[in-house]
Write an enzyme that holds these catalytic residues in place. Sequence first.
Site, PDB file in Angstrom:
ATOM      1  N   GLU A 186      13.873  -3.316  10.201  1.00  0.00           N
ATOM      2  CA  GLU A 186      14.838  -2.746   9.258  1.00  0.00           C
ATOM      3  C   GLU A 186      16.260  -2.895   9.791  1.00  0.00           C
ATOM      4  O   GLU A 186      17.180  -3.311   9.074  1.00  0.00           O
ATOM      5  CB  GLU A 186      14.521  -1.264   9.004  1.00  0.00           C
ATOM      6  CG  GLU A 186      13.198  -1.017   8.298  1.00  0.00           C
ATOM      7  CD  GLU A 186      11.999  -0.915   9.230  1.00  0.00           C
ATOM      8  OE1 GLU A 186      10.919  -0.506   8.792  1.00  0.00           O
ATOM      9  OE2 GLU A 186      12.156  -1.264  10.428  1.00  0.00           O
ATOM     10  N   ASP A 220       0.808  -1.220   0.000  1.00  0.00           N
ATOM     11  CA  ASP A 220       0.000   0.000   0.000  1.00  0.00           C
ATOM     12  C   ASP A 220       0.843   1.273   0.000  1.00  0.00           C
ATOM     13  O   ASP A 220       0.319   2.374   0.185  1.00  0.00           O
ATOM     14  CB  ASP A 220      -0.957   0.014   1.200  1.00  0.00           C
ATOM     15  CG  ASP A 220      -0.249  -0.139   2.536  1.00  0.00           C
ATOM     16  OD1 ASP A 220       0.967  -0.417   2.540  1.00  0.00           O
ATOM     17  OD2 ASP A 220      -0.911   0.002   3.580  1.00  0.00           O
TER      18      ASP A 220
END
Length: 287
Positions: free
Chosen positions: A234, A149
Amino acid sequence: MHFLNKKKQYIAIGMLIFVALFFFHSRPAFQCQIAQETINSNLPTIYGITPTYARLTQKADLTRLSQTLMLVKNIHWIVIEDSETKTKLVSNFLKESTLKYTHLNVKTQKAKHSTASGVEQRNLALSWLREHLNKSEDKRGVVYFMDDDNTYALKVFEEMRKIQKVGVWPVGIVGGMRVEMPLVTDGKVSGYNAVWKPFRPFPIDMAGFAINATLFLQFPEAKFSRGVQSGFQESEILKYVATKDDLEPLAENCTKVYVWHTRTQKPSILNPKKLKTPLLPDGHIEV
């Protein structure tokens, strides 16, 4: 008889002109196609890894992303469903997309103390990638973790073609900021402009970096972990393949935004049973 011979001559001349015109117009297009294929084959493959899960906006989000990827040269889209089985919706969608893709699936294993999403899905994609690269003669490539998205400008894919190890760039609308970005001094990353948990080892959004694919062969243990919280995934993957000094600032020294951490709003759907005016059944239509 003389008239018939003349007619045959005119027909023969016409056919010769037609054939000449056909080759005149077709040859440049053919040459252009060959040249384009050669250019694409010389580009490193971008492996876009996208976890996805069933929801009302899933097809809309995948459609928007796929329309962007159709304009990207030499991309391989790896789509991993958070599901026990591959769904008909995603399977049919990918078949009709015209993109080069790999379709995988694995169900998320719920953990009491972890709110991270996409862990199992991204790890499965990395396992597939290692197996694929080990079998490939050309191991060049870039790995980019793409949420379905987010919004991506084509320039971000052009930038990651330059990556030697790990490339980084700004991300718009993320972490409570207009833009979250690495800070650059003399062409090197010197810090990070981030306010959400800035003490993270790499305070970078998932959309803000890409990794040379060969590093996943050099570091077979590199993967995401259910043992770390959302926002630290991350740092978890980057710690295996790079230090801050290894990061390569792209997008004009991290001054341009080419990707945005957008999120599709959950739609508010009326309950047909509560409406005064009955509606036609629409369960047979895929949305």
